[in-house]
Design a protein around this motif. Structure first.
Motif, PDB file in Angstrom:
ATOM      1  N   ALA A  62       7.518 -64.813 -36.274  1.00  7.24           N
ATOM      2  CA  ALA A  62       8.535 -64.938 -35.228  1.00  7.24           C
ATOM      3  C   ALA A  62       7.981 -64.460 -33.886  1.00  7.24           C
ATOM      4  CB  ALA A  62       9.790 -64.160 -35.613  1.00  7.24           C
ATOM      5  N   CYS A  63       7.186 -63.396 -33.906  1.00 12.15           N
ATOM      6  CA  CYS A  63       6.542 -62.926 -32.675  1.00 12.15           C
ATOM      7  C   CYS A  63       5.565 -63.972 -32.150  1.00 12.15           C
ATOM      8  CB  CYS A  63       5.819 -61.604 -32.914  1.00 12.15           C
ATOM      9  SG  CYS A  63       6.915 -60.203 -33.165  1.00 12.15           S
ATOM     10  N   GLU A  64       4.821 -64.610 -33.054  1.00 11.29           N
ATOM     11  CA  GLU A  64       3.894 -65.662 -32.645  1.00 11.29           C
ATOM     12  C   GLU A  64       4.650 -66.831 -32.019  1.00 11.29           C
ATOM     13  OE1 GLU A  64       0.293 -68.486 -34.355  1.00 11.29           O
ATOM     14  OE2 GLU A  64       1.701 -67.604 -35.789  1.00 11.29           O
ATOM     15  N   LEU A  65       5.788 -67.189 -32.599  1.00 11.26           N
ATOM     16  CA  LEU A  65       6.588 -68.275 -32.031  1.00 11.26           C
ATOM     17  C   LEU A  65       7.058 -67.918 -30.625  1.00 11.26           C
ATOM     18  CD1 LEU A  65       8.061 -70.977 -32.168  1.00 11.26           C
ATOM     19  CD2 LEU A  65       9.886 -69.835 -33.455  1.00 11.26           C
ATOM     20  N   ALA A  66       7.494 -66.694 -30.430  1.00 13.14           N
ATOM     21  CA  ALA A  66       7.947 -66.274 -29.101  1.00 13.14           C
ATOM     22  C   ALA A  66       6.798 -66.326 -28.090  1.00 13.14           C
ATOM     23  CB  ALA A  66       8.538 -64.868 -29.162  1.00 13.14           C
ATOM     24  N   GLU A  67       5.602 -65.929 -28.528  1.00 15.14           N
ATOM     25  CA  GLU A  67       4.448 -65.926 -27.631  1.00 15.14           C
ATOM     26  C   GLU A  67       3.894 -67.332 -27.383  1.00 15.14           C
ATOM     27  OE1 GLU A  67       1.525 -63.236 -29.256  1.00 15.14           O
ATOM     28  OE2 GLU A  67       3.004 -61.620 -29.367  1.00 15.14           O
ATOM     29  N   ASP A  68       3.861 -68.162 -28.415  1.00 14.55           N
ATOM     30  CA  ASP A  68       3.249 -69.491 -28.319  1.00 14.55           C
ATOM     31  C   ASP A  68       4.274 -70.623 -28.261  1.00 14.55           C
ATOM     32  OD1 ASP A  68       0.794 -68.281 -28.406  1.00 14.55           O
ATOM     33  OD2 ASP A  68       0.400 -68.750 -30.512  1.00 14.55           O
ATOM     34  N   HIS A  69       5.489 -70.313 -27.823  1.00 13.18           N
ATOM     35  CA  HIS A  69       6.558 -71.312 -27.825  1.00 13.18           C
ATOM     36  C   HIS A  69       6.192 -72.565 -27.035  1.00 13.18           C
ATOM     37  CE1 HIS A  69       7.946 -70.482 -23.710  1.00 13.18           C
ATOM     38  NE2 HIS A  69       7.563 -69.241 -23.971  1.00 13.18           N
ATOM     39  N   ALA A  70       5.374 -72.439 -26.017  1.00  7.48           N
ATOM     40  CA  ALA A  70       4.985 -73.612 -25.214  1.00  7.48           C
ATOM     41  C   ALA A  70       4.042 -74.533 -25.981  1.00  7.48           C
ATOM     42  CB  ALA A  70       4.330 -73.166 -23.912  1.00  7.48           C
ATOM     43  N   LEU A  71       3.458 -74.054 -27.067  1.00  2.00           N
ATOM     44  CA  LEU A  71       2.519 -74.848 -27.862  1.00  2.00           C
ATOM     45  C   LEU A  71       3.159 -75.436 -29.116  1.00  2.00           C
ATOM     46  CD1 LEU A  71      -0.508 -72.385 -27.682  1.00  2.00           C
ATOM     47  CD2 LEU A  71      -0.110 -74.414 -26.281  1.00  2.00           C
ATOM     48  N   LEU A  72       4.477 -75.279 -29.262  1.00  2.00           N
ATOM     49  CA  LEU A  72       5.156 -75.781 -30.456  1.00  2.00           C
ATOM     50  C   LEU A  72       4.992 -77.293 -30.576  1.00  2.00           C
ATOM     51  CD1 LEU A  72       6.982 -74.800 -32.828  1.00  2.00           C
ATOM     52  CD2 LEU A  72       8.896 -75.645 -31.468  1.00  2.00           C
ATOM     53  N   LYS A  73       4.600 -77.735 -31.765  1.00  3.55           N
ATOM     54  CA  LYS A  73       4.397 -79.156 -32.029  1.00  3.55           C
ATOM     55  C   LYS A  73       5.531 -79.734 -32.866  1.00  3.55           C
ATOM     56  CE  LYS A  73       0.979 -82.272 -34.074  1.00  3.55           C
ATOM     57  NZ  LYS A  73      -0.292 -82.327 -34.824  1.00  3.55           N
ATOM     58  N   SER A  74       5.982 -79.009 -33.894  1.00  8.62           N
ATOM     59  CA  SER A  74       7.071 -79.516 -34.732  1.00  8.62           C
ATOM     60  C   SER A  74       7.776 -78.391 -35.468  1.00  8.62           C
ATOM     61  CB  SER A  74       6.556 -80.553 -35.731  1.00  8.62           C
ATOM     62  OG  SER A  74       5.768 -79.950 -36.716  1.00  8.62           O
ATOM     63  N   VAL A  75       9.014 -78.699 -35.861  1.00  2.07           N
ATOM     64  CA  VAL A  75       9.831 -77.821 -36.692  1.00  2.07           C
ATOM     65  C   VAL A  75      10.166 -78.617 -37.943  1.00  2.07           C
ATOM     66  CG1 VAL A  75      12.029 -76.583 -36.863  1.00  2.07           C
ATOM     67  CG2 VAL A  75      10.819 -76.680 -34.664  1.00  2.07           C
ATOM     68  N   GLN A  76       9.926 -78.022 -39.102  1.00  4.45           N
ATOM     69  CA  GLN A  76      10.192 -78.704 -40.367  1.00  4.45           C
ATOM     70  C   GLN A  76      11.304 -77.985 -41.104  1.00  4.45           C
ATOM     71  OE1 GLN A  76       6.830 -78.914 -43.031  1.00  4.45           O
ATOM     72  NE2 GLN A  76       8.081 -79.566 -44.752  1.00  4.45           N
ATOM     73  N   ILE A  77      12.257 -78.776 -41.605  1.00  6.97           N
ATOM     74  CA  ILE A  77      13.375 -78.240 -42.380  1.00  6.97           C
ATOM     75  C   ILE A  77      13.453 -79.013 -43.683  1.00  6.97           C
ATOM     76  CG2 ILE A  77      15.871 -77.872 -42.428  1.00  6.97           C
ATOM     77  CD1 ILE A  77      15.692 -77.882 -39.304  1.00  6.97           C
ATOM     78  N   ASP A  78      13.540 -78.277 -44.799  1.00 11.21           N
ATOM     79  CA  ASP A  78      13.597 -78.896 -46.122  1.00 11.21           C
ATOM     80  C   ASP A  78      14.985 -78.840 -46.746  1.00 11.21           C
ATOM     81  OD1 ASP A  78      10.807 -79.275 -45.990  1.00 11.21           O
ATOM     82  OD2 ASP A  78      10.445 -77.297 -46.849  1.00 11.21           O
ATOM     83  N   ASP A  79      15.891 -78.120 -46.144  1.00 10.11           N
ATOM     84  CA  ASP A  79      17.214 -77.899 -46.726  1.00 10.11           C
ATOM     85  C   ASP A  79      18.055 -79.172 -46.706  1.00 10.11           C
ATOM     86  OD1 ASP A  79      19.265 -75.738 -47.605  1.00 10.11           O
ATOM     87  OD2 ASP A  79      20.288 -76.931 -46.068  1.00 10.11           O
ATOM     88  N   SER A  80      18.507 -79.604 -47.870  1.00 11.61           N
ATOM     89  CA  SER A  80      19.243 -80.876 -47.973  1.00 11.61           C
ATOM     90  C   SER A  80      20.573 -80.845 -47.237  1.00 11.61           C
ATOM     91  CB  SER A  80      19.457 -81.255 -49.441  1.00 11.61           C
ATOM     92  OG  SER A  80      20.222 -80.265 -50.101  1.00 11.61           O
ATOM     93  N   GLN A  81      21.227 -79.700 -47.198  1.00 11.60           N
ATOM     94  CA  GLN A  81      22.511 -79.593 -46.486  1.00 11.60           C
ATOM     95  C   GLN A  81      22.321 -79.835 -44.988  1.00 11.60           C
ATOM     96  OE1 GLN A  81      24.550 -76.012 -47.549  1.00 11.60           O
ATOM     97  NE2 GLN A  81      26.089 -76.236 -45.957  1.00 11.60           N
ATOM     98  N   VAL A  82      21.291 -79.262 -44.422  1.00  8.98           N
ATOM     99  CA  VAL A  82      20.997 -79.448 -42.997  1.00  8.98           C
ATOM    100  C   VAL A  82      20.555 -80.896 -42.749  1.00  8.98           C
ATOM    101  CG1 VAL A  82      19.532 -78.740 -41.070  1.00  8.98           C
ATOM    102  CG2 VAL A  82      20.435 -77.018 -42.643  1.00  8.98           C
TER     103      VAL A  82
END
Length: 128
Positions: A62-82
Motif C-alpha cells: 500500500a505504501c508502494e502504491l501511494a509512492e508509485d501511483h503515477a506509474l500504475l498500469k492496471s488494477v485486477q479484481i477477481d471477486d465475482s460479486q464485484v
C-alpha cells in the motif's frame, strides 16, 4: 447513482509500468458511481495501512502504491460479486467512460481513467 458492490474484503492486485506488481492488497467498500457518461469504481484500500504489523506485505504494498501511483498500469479484481456489478453497469451505460478511484486514507486518493478488460475470470482496469 451510487451503489455498493461489496462491503467486505476482496483481493486487489496492481501492476506498474516499471514491471513491479502487488497481489497482497485487500480492498473494502467497493462502490460504483454510475451515470450515463461515467462508470466510477471506488475501492477503499485504507485497511492495508492500518495493520498493526508494519512489516506485513499488504502495508508495504500500500505504501508502494501511494509512492508509485503515477506509474500504475492496471488494477485486477477477481471477486465475482464485484465483476457482476461492473458487467451490469456496462450493460446500463455501454458508452460510458470508465474510472477507478483508489482510497488510501491519509496517503491520498488516486483517480484514473481506465479501460476494462475481462480475462480468465478477472476484470483488469487498465489505466489509459
Amino acid at each position: 447513482m451510487n451503489r455498493s458492490l461489496r462491503k467486505t474484503t476482496a483481493s486487489v492486485s496492481v501492476t506498474y509500468s516499471h514491471g513491479n506488481f502487488s497481489n497482497n492488497l485487500t480492498g473494502t467498500e467497493f462502490e460504483l458511481e454510475l451515470s450515463e457518461k461515467d462508470i466510477c469504481l471506488r475501492i477503499n484500500l485504507w485497511g492495508n495501512l492500518s495493520v498493526r504489523n508494519k512489516s506485513a506485505n499488504c502495508y508495504s504494498d500500500a505504501c508502494e502504491l501511494a509512492e508509485d501511483h503515477a506509474l500504475l498500469k492496471s488494477v485486477q479484481i477477481d471477486d465475482s460479486q464485484v465483476i457482476d456489478g461492473l458487467l451490469n453497469a456496462h450493460q446500463k451505460a455501454p458508452s460510458a467512460c470508465w474510472k477507478v478511484k483508489l482510497l488510501l486514507g491519509e496517503k491520498g486518493t488516486f483517480d484514473y481513467s481506465v479501460k476494462p478488460e475481462m480475462a480468465n475470470g478477472s476484470v483488469f482496469l487498465n489505466v489509459c
